[in-house]
Design a protein around this motif. Structure first.
Motif, PDB file in Angstrom:
ATOM      1  N   ALA A  11       0.831  -1.208   0.000  1.00  0.00           N
ATOM      2  CA  ALA A  11       0.000   0.000   0.000  1.00  0.00           C
ATOM      3  C   ALA A  11       0.864   1.257   0.000  1.00  0.00           C
ATOM      4  O   ALA A  11       0.564   2.237  -0.696  1.00  0.00           O
ATOM      5  CB  ALA A  11      -0.934  -0.010   1.216  1.00  0.00           C
ATOM      6  N   ILE A  14       2.400   1.798  -3.558  1.00  0.00           N
ATOM      7  CA  ILE A  14       1.430   2.294  -4.527  1.00  0.00           C
ATOM      8  C   ILE A  14       0.984   3.709  -4.179  1.00  0.00           C
ATOM      9  O   ILE A  14       0.683   4.515  -5.065  1.00  0.00           O
ATOM     10  CB  ILE A  14       0.214   1.343  -4.600  1.00  0.00           C
ATOM     11  CG1 ILE A  14       0.667  -0.030  -5.097  1.00  0.00           C
ATOM     12  CG2 ILE A  14      -0.878   1.895  -5.502  1.00  0.00           C
ATOM     13  CD1 ILE A  14      -0.432  -1.087  -5.080  1.00  0.00           C
ATOM     14  N   GLY A  15       0.969   4.029  -2.883  1.00  0.00           N
ATOM     15  CA  GLY A  15       0.457   5.320  -2.433  1.00  0.00           C
ATOM     16  C   GLY A  15       1.335   6.509  -2.758  1.00  0.00           C
ATOM     17  O   GLY A  15       0.873   7.648  -2.702  1.00  0.00           O
ATOM     18  N   ALA A  20       2.592   5.834  -8.230  1.00  0.00           N
ATOM     19  CA  ALA A  20       1.217   5.638  -8.694  1.00  0.00           C
ATOM     20  C   ALA A  20       1.076   6.047 -10.156  1.00  0.00           C
ATOM     21  O   ALA A  20       0.388   5.376 -10.939  1.00  0.00           O
ATOM     22  CB  ALA A  20       0.243   6.436  -7.828  1.00  0.00           C
ATOM     23  N   THR A  24       0.044   3.504 -13.189  1.00  0.00           N
ATOM     24  CA  THR A  24      -1.103   3.832 -14.032  1.00  0.00           C
ATOM     25  C   THR A  24      -0.707   3.853 -15.498  1.00  0.00           C
ATOM     26  O   THR A  24      -1.429   3.343 -16.359  1.00  0.00           O
ATOM     27  CB  THR A  24      -1.689   5.196 -13.628  1.00  0.00           C
ATOM     28  OG1 THR A  24      -2.117   5.145 -12.261  1.00  0.00           O
ATOM     29  CG2 THR A  24      -2.880   5.564 -14.500  1.00  0.00           C
ATOM     30  N   LEU A  82      -5.418  -5.394  -9.438  1.00  0.00           N
ATOM     31  CA  LEU A  82      -5.345  -4.616  -8.206  1.00  0.00           C
ATOM     32  C   LEU A  82      -5.466  -3.127  -8.506  1.00  0.00           C
ATOM     33  O   LEU A  82      -6.232  -2.403  -7.848  1.00  0.00           O
ATOM     34  CB  LEU A  82      -4.021  -4.897  -7.493  1.00  0.00           C
ATOM     35  CG  LEU A  82      -3.660  -3.955  -6.325  1.00  0.00           C
ATOM     36  CD1 LEU A  82      -4.689  -4.059  -5.211  1.00  0.00           C
ATOM     37  CD2 LEU A  82      -2.255  -4.260  -5.817  1.00  0.00           C
ATOM     38  N   LEU A  83      -4.753  -2.661  -9.526  1.00  0.00           N
ATOM     39  CA  LEU A  83      -4.778  -1.242  -9.877  1.00  0.00           C
ATOM     40  C   LEU A  83      -6.148  -0.815 -10.394  1.00  0.00           C
ATOM     41  O   LEU A  83      -6.649   0.260 -10.049  1.00  0.00           O
ATOM     42  CB  LEU A  83      -3.700  -0.944 -10.913  1.00  0.00           C
ATOM     43  CG  LEU A  83      -2.258  -1.156 -10.440  1.00  0.00           C
ATOM     44  CD1 LEU A  83      -1.295  -1.023 -11.610  1.00  0.00           C
ATOM     45  CD2 LEU A  83      -1.891  -0.180  -9.325  1.00  0.00           C
ATOM     46  N   SER A  85      -8.963  -2.149  -9.601  1.00  0.00           N
ATOM     47  CA  SER A  85      -9.858  -2.117  -8.442  1.00  0.00           C
ATOM     48  C   SER A  85      -9.655  -0.859  -7.616  1.00  0.00           C
ATOM     49  O   SER A  85     -10.614  -0.248  -7.137  1.00  0.00           O
ATOM     50  CB  SER A  85      -9.615  -3.360  -7.565  1.00  0.00           C
ATOM     51  OG  SER A  85      -9.922  -4.545  -8.261  1.00  0.00           O
ATOM     52  N   LEU A  86      -8.394  -0.442  -7.458  1.00  0.00           N
ATOM     53  CA  LEU A  86      -8.113   0.799  -6.734  1.00  0.00           C
ATOM     54  C   LEU A  86      -8.700   2.002  -7.465  1.00  0.00           C
ATOM     55  O   LEU A  86      -9.220   2.941  -6.842  1.00  0.00           O
ATOM     56  CB  LEU A  86      -6.602   0.972  -6.566  1.00  0.00           C
ATOM     57  CG  LEU A  86      -5.933   0.109  -5.494  1.00  0.00           C
ATOM     58  CD1 LEU A  86      -4.420   0.258  -5.569  1.00  0.00           C
ATOM     59  CD2 LEU A  86      -6.435   0.490  -4.097  1.00  0.00           C
ATOM     60  N   VAL A  89     -12.394   2.147  -6.686  1.00  0.00           N
ATOM     61  CA  VAL A  89     -12.672   2.677  -5.340  1.00  0.00           C
ATOM     62  C   VAL A  89     -12.414   4.181  -5.298  1.00  0.00           C
ATOM     63  O   VAL A  89     -13.188   4.946  -4.711  1.00  0.00           O
ATOM     64  CB  VAL A  89     -11.819   1.938  -4.284  1.00  0.00           C
ATOM     65  CG1 VAL A  89     -11.984   2.581  -2.922  1.00  0.00           C
ATOM     66  CG2 VAL A  89     -12.213   0.465  -4.219  1.00  0.00           C
ATOM     67  N   ALA A  90     -11.323   4.610  -5.943  1.00  0.00           N
ATOM     68  CA  ALA A  90     -10.998   6.040  -5.972  1.00  0.00           C
ATOM     69  C   ALA A  90     -12.092   6.829  -6.679  1.00  0.00           C
ATOM     70  O   ALA A  90     -12.524   7.895  -6.208  1.00  0.00           O
ATOM     71  CB  ALA A  90      -9.654   6.250  -6.662  1.00  0.00           C
ATOM     72  N   TRP A 177     -13.636   0.626 -13.669  1.00  0.00           N
ATOM     73  CA  TRP A 177     -13.730   1.779 -12.776  1.00  0.00           C
ATOM     74  C   TRP A 177     -14.655   2.871 -13.302  1.00  0.00           C
ATOM     75  O   TRP A 177     -15.306   3.568 -12.525  1.00  0.00           O
ATOM     76  CB  TRP A 177     -12.350   2.365 -12.476  1.00  0.00           C
ATOM     77  CG  TRP A 177     -11.624   3.023 -13.622  1.00  0.00           C
ATOM     78  CD1 TRP A 177     -10.618   2.482 -14.346  1.00  0.00           C
ATOM     79  CD2 TRP A 177     -11.818   4.349 -14.136  1.00  0.00           C
ATOM     80  NE1 TRP A 177     -10.183   3.368 -15.300  1.00  0.00           N
ATOM     81  CE2 TRP A 177     -10.894   4.524 -15.191  1.00  0.00           C
ATOM     82  CE3 TRP A 177     -12.679   5.399 -13.821  1.00  0.00           C
ATOM     83  CZ2 TRP A 177     -10.811   5.706 -15.935  1.00  0.00           C
ATOM     84  CZ3 TRP A 177     -12.602   6.570 -14.560  1.00  0.00           C
ATOM     85  CH2 TRP A 177     -11.678   6.728 -15.595  1.00  0.00           C
TER      86      TRP A 177
END
Length: 243
Positions: A11, A14-15, A20, A24, A82-83, A85-86, A89-90, A177
């Motif tokens: 986390a 990626i944060g 990030a 992307t 994973l990306l 999905s993030l 959520v974002a 997304w």
């Protein structure tokens, strides 16, 4: 209670803003050099080297040498999922960029998600095949029905060859997304996008995740999906002769 793998390190990696941006950019499925990724992230070449080393060590990225150049790409489909999905959520939480790219509408229409089609047309592809009874759901997830195999083969895709590849899932869903619904991933999703490109229906935009369908290409895609739906409807309507 502290059970399961520790997500703190991943986390934190990626944060970071620069990392990030790198991750992307690599969702395009392309392999990029450190120089190209430094430009994407807005950092110096020295700084990007440190970031890339950390991402490679964490197995989020892999690096390949070709001549004097080193190319970086996402380690595998799990990282891409994973990306994505993030991003979902974002987007749901309102964490959007303050300045939208001019390519944003095109990105929402159709884009590459690692190696398969996402966006409005990606969701349309999955939804229409689902309505055409192309999929069945069981203990091992999504699978093609006999009708689904016939539909995909009609497009010129060898489903048996895809099944023979045991290194990745043949057919699975990925939460989109921008549409907040599922699109099709796995080796089948990858093969379909490659086929759309080979047929000249779509092409990848330069330096972007955007997939551009020509007017005739989108018409052909929708026509193929309509034919699949028609075949499914005819098979349901056809009475079965008694034994």
């Amino acid at each position: 209670m502290k059970d399961g793998p520790n997500i703190i390190g991943i986390a934190a990696l990626i944060g970071d803003h620069a990392r990030a941006e790198v991750l992307t950019a690599l969702m395009s499925g392309m392999a990029l050099t450190a120089t190209e990724l430094a430009e994407v992230a807005g950092v110096t070449k020295q700084t990007i080297s440190s970031h890339l080393a950390k991402l490679v060590d964490a197995r989020l990225l892999v690096v390949e040498a070709q001549g004097r150049h080193r190319y970086f790409r996402l380690a595998d489909q799990d990282v891409a999922q994973l990306l994505e999905s993030l991003m979902n959520v974002a987007f749901r939480s309102g964490a959007v960029r303050t300045r939208s790219s001019p390519r944003e509408p095109a990105l929402r229409k159709a884009r590459v998600c690692y190696d398969h089609l996402a966006g409005e047309l990606g969701v349309l592809l999955y939804d229409q095949l689902l309505r055409s009874d192309a999929f069945t759901f069981g203990a091992h997830g999504v699978a093609l029905t006999p009708a689904g195999h016939q539909c995909v083969r009609a497009l010129g895709i060898d489903t048996q060859a895809l099944h023979a590849n045991r290194r990745r899932a043949f057919c699975r869903t990925c939460l989109d997304w921008s549409e907040r619904r599922h699109h099709l991933a796995g080796s089948l999703g990858s093969a379909l996008l490659a086929r759309f490109e080979a047929l000249g229906w779509a092409r990848r935009a330069t330096d972007s995740r955007v997939i551009t369908f020509s007017a005739t290409g989108e018409q052909a895609l929708r026509g193929w999906l309509a034919d699949a739906a028609g075949e499914a409807a005819r098979s349901v309507a056809t009475p079965i002769a008694p034994a």
